[in-house]
Motif scaffolding. Sequence first.
Motif, PDB file in Angstrom:
ATOM      1  N   GLY A   1       0.804  -1.212   0.000  1.00 32.29           N
ATOM      2  CA  GLY A   1       0.000   0.000   0.000  1.00 32.29           C
ATOM      3  C   GLY A   1       0.843   1.270   0.000  1.00 32.29           C
ATOM      4  O   GLY A   1       2.067   1.245   0.140  1.00 32.29           O
ATOM      5  N   GLU A   2       0.149   2.374  -0.141  1.00 33.13           N
ATOM      6  CA  GLU A   2       0.776   3.693  -0.258  1.00 33.13           C
ATOM      7  C   GLU A   2       1.581   4.109   0.972  1.00 33.13           C
ATOM      8  O   GLU A   2       2.432   4.978   0.888  1.00 33.13           O
ATOM      9  N   ARG A   3       1.316   3.483   2.106  1.00 30.63           N
ATOM     10  CA  ARG A   3       2.015   3.855   3.333  1.00 30.63           C
ATOM     11  C   ARG A   3       3.503   3.546   3.258  1.00 30.63           C
ATOM     12  O   ARG A   3       4.272   3.975   4.087  1.00 30.63           O
ATOM     13  N   PHE A   4       3.908   2.781   2.271  1.00 27.90           N
ATOM     14  CA  PHE A   4       5.308   2.390   2.155  1.00 27.90           C
ATOM     15  C   PHE A   4       6.131   3.367   1.317  1.00 27.90           C
ATOM     16  O   PHE A   4       7.297   3.122   1.057  1.00 27.90           O
ATOM     17  N   LYS A   5       5.525   4.492   0.921  1.00 29.21           N
ATOM     18  CA  LYS A   5       6.292   5.526   0.228  1.00 29.21           C
ATOM     19  C   LYS A   5       7.394   6.006   1.157  1.00 29.21           C
ATOM     20  O   LYS A   5       7.153   6.280   2.330  1.00 29.21           O
ATOM     21  N   GLY A   6       8.584   6.109   0.631  1.00 26.17           N
ATOM     22  CA  GLY A   6       9.700   6.632   1.416  1.00 26.17           C
ATOM     23  C   GLY A   6      10.386   5.621   2.312  1.00 26.17           C
ATOM     24  O   GLY A   6      11.320   5.963   3.035  1.00 26.17           O
ATOM     25  N   VAL A   7       9.931   4.381   2.300  1.00 27.82           N
ATOM     26  CA  VAL A   7      10.542   3.346   3.143  1.00 27.82           C
ATOM     27  C   VAL A   7      11.713   2.724   2.377  1.00 27.82           C
ATOM     28  O   VAL A   7      11.589   2.372   1.206  1.00 27.82           O
ATOM     29  N   ASP A   8      12.844   2.580   3.047  1.00 23.19           N
ATOM     30  CA  ASP A   8      14.021   1.941   2.467  1.00 23.19           C
ATOM     31  C   ASP A   8      13.882   0.432   2.665  1.00 23.19           C
ATOM     32  O   ASP A   8      14.262  -0.117   3.695  1.00 23.19           O
ATOM     33  N   ILE A   9      13.319  -0.245   1.676  1.00 19.33           N
ATOM     34  CA  ILE A   9      13.067  -1.685   1.766  1.00 19.33           C
ATOM     35  C   ILE A   9      14.377  -2.469   1.888  1.00 19.33           C
ATOM     36  O   ILE A   9      14.442  -3.478   2.595  1.00 19.33           O
ATOM     37  N   THR A  10      15.426  -2.000   1.222  1.00 17.40           N
ATOM     38  CA  THR A  10      16.719  -2.674   1.332  1.00 17.40           C
ATOM     39  C   THR A  10      17.204  -2.639   2.783  1.00 17.40           C
ATOM     40  O   THR A  10      17.709  -3.636   3.301  1.00 17.40           O
ATOM     41  N   GLY A  11      17.024  -1.503   3.439  1.00 15.80           N
ATOM     42  CA  GLY A  11      17.388  -1.387   4.848  1.00 15.80           C
ATOM     43  C   GLY A  11      16.538  -2.285   5.730  1.00 15.80           C
ATOM     44  O   GLY A  11      17.040  -2.926   6.657  1.00 15.80           O
ATOM     45  N   VAL A  12      15.237  -2.336   5.438  1.00 17.76           N
ATOM     46  CA  VAL A  12      14.343  -3.222   6.191  1.00 17.76           C
ATOM     47  C   VAL A  12      14.818  -4.663   6.039  1.00 17.76           C
ATOM     48  O   VAL A  12      14.939  -5.406   7.024  1.00 17.76           O
ATOM     49  N   ASN A  13      15.113  -5.061   4.819  1.00 18.53           N
ATOM     50  CA  ASN A  13      15.556  -6.432   4.566  1.00 18.53           C
ATOM     51  C   ASN A  13      16.852  -6.734   5.326  1.00 18.53           C
ATOM     52  O   ASN A  13      16.987  -7.806   5.916  1.00 18.53           O
ATOM     53  N   GLY A  14      17.788  -5.804   5.300  1.00 20.15           N
ATOM     54  CA  GLY A  14      19.066  -6.028   5.955  1.00 20.15           C
ATOM     55  C   GLY A  14      18.984  -6.102   7.467  1.00 20.15           C
ATOM     56  O   GLY A  14      19.825  -6.743   8.109  1.00 20.15           O
TER      57      GLY A  14
END
Length: 186
Positions: free
Chosen positions: A125-138
């Motif tokens: 969803g749109e709430r994930f705008k601006g989230v660093d997914i690579t950082g979340v994964n790491g």
Amino acid sequence: RLKSAVAGIAIGAVVKHSFEMANAMRDLSSATGIALQNIIGFSEALAANGGSIDKARDGISDFVKNLGEAANGSAELQKSFQQAGVSLQDLATLSEQDLLRKVIDGLGKTDDVAKRTSIALKLFGERFKGVDITGVNGQLDTFITNAKETAGAVDAAGKANQNFKDAFVTFQTELLKVLTPLSEFA
């Protein structure tokens, strides 16, 4: 005196919000089948990488809804899951918790930032705008491991909040029964 009163009110509001957040996380865990520890770890990883705990909670809700739609034949969502490294077989056999981890891993390994962002927005969803997914994964596994102790406290606080809400509803119901004769005079 006024400063003490204001400080007391502020502390009370923080405590109330904390208990409500704990209850919301417990409810989300029950509704999605994702362990409370994983929800807390995911929320903290997201908050550390441009999101917030509220965005994580909403994102998980959208994610689980989209899992269901993909499983029920939505070609667009099936394609998005496949782009994140999740096969149709995975959708049919893995738990919501395992699918969440697999999607985050797949997104984290997607080199094209625009593609990664597009897929994340479709699945979470749109709430994930601006989230660093690579950082979340790491950081996700570390946050989940660290959330083990926190999960017990969150669970206890959530239960206490729910018990208080239930008791208050019971009190209101009983009060209305007692006040029924008064309403006959109005």
